[in-house]
Design a protein around this motif. Structure first.
Motif, PDB file in Angstrom:
ATOM      1  N   SER A 111      32.987 -90.843 -26.937  1.00  0.00           N
ATOM      2  CA  SER A 111      32.109 -91.034 -25.783  1.00  0.00           C
ATOM      3  C   SER A 111      31.075 -89.910 -25.735  1.00  0.00           C
ATOM      4  CB  SER A 111      32.951 -91.008 -24.502  1.00  0.00           C
ATOM      5  OG  SER A 111      32.110 -91.013 -23.374  1.00  0.00           O
ATOM      6  N   ASP A 112      29.837 -90.321 -25.326  1.00  0.00           N
ATOM      7  CA  ASP A 112      28.796 -89.304 -25.147  1.00  0.00           C
ATOM      8  C   ASP A 112      28.753 -88.851 -23.685  1.00  0.00           C
ATOM      9  OD1 ASP A 112      27.687 -91.411 -23.839  1.00  0.00           O
ATOM     10  OD2 ASP A 112      25.916 -91.565 -25.110  1.00  0.00           O
ATOM     11  N   LYS A 114      28.017 -90.673 -21.061  1.00  0.00           N
ATOM     12  CA  LYS A 114      27.101 -91.441 -20.243  1.00  0.00           C
ATOM     13  C   LYS A 114      27.594 -92.887 -20.161  1.00  0.00           C
ATOM     14  CE  LYS A 114      23.176 -88.696 -21.667  1.00  0.00           C
ATOM     15  NZ  LYS A 114      21.933 -88.683 -22.386  1.00  0.00           N
ATOM     16  N   LEU A 115      27.567 -93.437 -18.954  1.00  0.00           N
ATOM     17  CA  LEU A 115      27.942 -94.830 -18.780  1.00  0.00           C
ATOM     18  C   LEU A 115      26.770 -95.727 -19.162  1.00  0.00           C
ATOM     19  CD1 LEU A 115      29.846 -94.688 -15.376  1.00  0.00           C
ATOM     20  CD2 LEU A 115      30.811 -94.884 -17.656  1.00  0.00           C
ATOM     21  N   LYS A 116      27.052 -96.747 -19.929  1.00  0.00           N
ATOM     22  CA  LYS A 116      26.015 -97.704 -20.315  1.00  0.00           C
ATOM     23  C   LYS A 116      26.459 -99.082 -19.876  1.00  0.00           C
ATOM     24  CE  LYS A 116      24.822 -94.874 -24.203  1.00  0.00           C
ATOM     25  NZ  LYS A 116      25.029 -94.621 -25.581  1.00  0.00           N
ATOM     26  N   PRO A 117      25.645 -99.748 -19.076  1.00  0.00           N
ATOM     27  CA  PRO A 117      26.023-101.098 -18.629  1.00  0.00           C
ATOM     28  C   PRO A 117      26.021-102.107 -19.751  1.00  0.00           C
ATOM     29  CG  PRO A 117      23.883-100.473 -17.690  1.00  0.00           C
ATOM     30  CD  PRO A 117      24.374 -99.331 -18.523  1.00  0.00           C
TER      31      PRO A 117
END
Length: 117
Positions: A111-112, A114-117
């Motif tokens: 994981s970086d 950041k949430l990505k939709p």
């Protein structure tokens, strides 16, 4: 009908109870018969006493036969309950072994944050 939970330890507890009952039955019966014998010839010597002694003798033989039969059976029941525990445990493992296998979870990339939709 309410659900019934079975555990292998229930069989072990029941087996132990039959062993205890076997010992208690033999001891209690012996104490009762000894206490009656300690009374001596309490019936007397007339015809009624003779009739009583005959009936008592017959009843005593029947009680002895019955108690001995129960006493002989209790250890057998305990042994069978112990065997049931073993069978129960083996059956539980057989069921667990037959359950569907869950594959390894998928591998995700790192994981970086950041949430990505």
């Amino acid at each position: 009908m309410p659900p019934t939970d079975f555990y292998g330890s229930n069989f072990t507890k029941a087996a132990g109870a039959f062993v205890t009952e076997h010992d208690d039955l033999a001891g209690d019966t012996r104490r009762i018969l000894d206490a009656i014998a300690a009374l001596g010839d309490f019936a007397g010597t007339d015809d009624t006493a003779k009739t009583f002694r005959q009936g008592y003798s017959t009843a005593l033989k029947k009680v002895s036969t019955y108690v001995n039969a129960l006493s002989d059976v209790y250890p057998e029941i305990a042994e069978r309950l112990a065997g049931m525990r073993t069978t129960f445990d083996v059956a539980n493992w057989a069921v667990i072994e037959s359950l569907p296998k869950v594959s390894d979870p998928p591998k995700f990339s790192e994981s970086d944050g950041k949430l990505k939709p």
